[in-house]
Scaffold this active site. Structure first.
Site, PDB file in Angstrom:
ATOM      1  N   SER A  29       0.807  -1.223   0.000  1.00 26.60           N
ATOM      2  CA  SER A  29       0.000   0.000   0.000  1.00 26.60           C
ATOM      3  C   SER A  29       0.839   1.273   0.000  1.00 26.60           C
ATOM      4  O   SER A  29       0.498   2.249  -0.683  1.00 26.60           O
ATOM      5  CB  SER A  29      -0.951  -0.008   1.205  1.00 26.60           C
ATOM      6  OG  SER A  29      -0.229  -0.152   2.421  1.00 26.60           O
ATOM      7  N   GLY A  96       7.435  -8.951   2.956  1.00 25.92           N
ATOM      8  CA  GLY A  96       6.749 -10.089   2.380  1.00 25.92           C
ATOM      9  C   GLY A  96       5.321 -10.264   2.814  1.00 25.92           C
ATOM     10  O   GLY A  96       4.678 -11.242   2.444  1.00 25.92           O
ATOM     11  N   GLY A  97       4.814  -9.296   3.580  1.00 27.80           N
ATOM     12  CA  GLY A  97       3.414  -9.380   3.969  1.00 27.80           C
ATOM     13  C   GLY A  97       2.480  -9.418   2.775  1.00 27.80           C
ATOM     14  O   GLY A  97       1.418 -10.040   2.817  1.00 27.80           O
ATOM     15  N   GLU A 104      10.983  -8.759  -4.633  1.00 25.13           N
ATOM     16  CA  GLU A 104      11.429  -7.558  -3.919  1.00 25.13           C
ATOM     17  C   GLU A 104      12.897  -7.669  -3.545  1.00 25.13           C
ATOM     18  O   GLU A 104      13.650  -6.695  -3.662  1.00 25.13           O
ATOM     19  CB  GLU A 104      10.577  -7.349  -2.663  1.00 25.13           C
ATOM     20  CG  GLU A 104       9.163  -6.870  -2.962  1.00 25.13           C
ATOM     21  CD  GLU A 104       8.294  -6.796  -1.727  1.00 25.13           C
ATOM     22  OE1 GLU A 104       7.369  -5.977  -1.724  1.00 25.13           O
ATOM     23  OE2 GLU A 104       8.535  -7.547  -0.760  1.00 25.13           O
TER      24      GLU A 104
END
Length: 232
Positions: A29, A96-97, A104
């Protein structure tokens, strides 16, 4: 909670972007705010090219007009801007959520500078309250989970529960962009991130873990009124 802190962190990261740069585009987000803001700058004439860390980020970047490169087209990245689930004072991260930790980390490792953008709640003294994501092969994942459990115990973590990440009404396993599963390790407190990271990397079946160690040079912590920039 207002989204202002995330937006403010993302906006401050624009100060690290210059004409002609190749920019790693993170996932999540807070990173989405950055991609949108970068798209606005591109419309104003900024010349950059982005390398997305997930299909979700790729889709967003295309929507807002950020030109993209494939990872196979580059040898290095000028700056990678990405979020984090936790950051400690040594700039060690849990990521890594959102399930994109493998891509990444590949992008972060290829970057000359990694700029982490997060709200102040992600700044912690000790990593581990947020479950540590670990991307694993689908083949033999139950055996891999057992070895992850042992690694948590052997490296002194407070917790040692490991859970296969599932989603949806049917609780089907989450599949990453790379076609793998994610195991979330509930370490509670990671007393030695370097030892745990090394132990996880030695486990057959572990594709990548969400401990980002020695990669971040700058952390931007957004709050309701602005952002604080920290550098090592």
């Amino acid at each position: 909670m207002s989204d202002d802190p995330k937006y403010n962190a993302a906006r401050a990261a624009l100060d690290f972007i210059a004409d002609g740069m190749i920019v790693g585009l993170g996932t999540g987000s807070t990173s989405a705010h950055f991609v949108r803001l970068l798209g606005e700058r591109v419309k104003q004439g900024l010349k950059v090219k982005g390398v997305p860390t997930s299909e979700a980020t790729r889709n967003l970047a295309e929507q807002v007009g950020v030109p993209l490169l494939e990872i196979s087209q580059i040898t290095s990245i000028d700056v990678d801007v990405d979020g984090a689930d936790e950051v400690d004072p040594a700039f060690r991260l849990i990521k890594g959520g959102g399930g994109a930790l493998l891509r990444e980390k590949i992008v972060a490792a290829a970057s000359k500078r990694m700029v982490v953008i997060a709200d102040t709640s992600k700044w912690v003294e000790t990593l581990g309250a947020f479950p540590l994501p670990i991307e694993v092969t689908r083949f033999g994942f139950a055996l891999t989970a057992q070895r992850i459990h042992a690694a948590l115990r052997e490296t002194g973590c407070v917790g040692d529960e490991v859970v296969l990440r599932v989603a949806g009404k049917a609780n089907e396993p989450v599949i990453t962009d790379g076609g793998n599963y994610i195991i979330d390790a509930h370490a509670k407190s990671i007393r030695d991130p370097d030892a745990l990271g090394a132990a996880l990397s030695r486990i057959a079946g572990v594709v990548e873990h969400g401990l980002f160690l020695g990669l971040a040079q700058t952390v931007i912590l957004g709050n309701a009124s602005g952002a604080e920039v920290k550098s090592l």
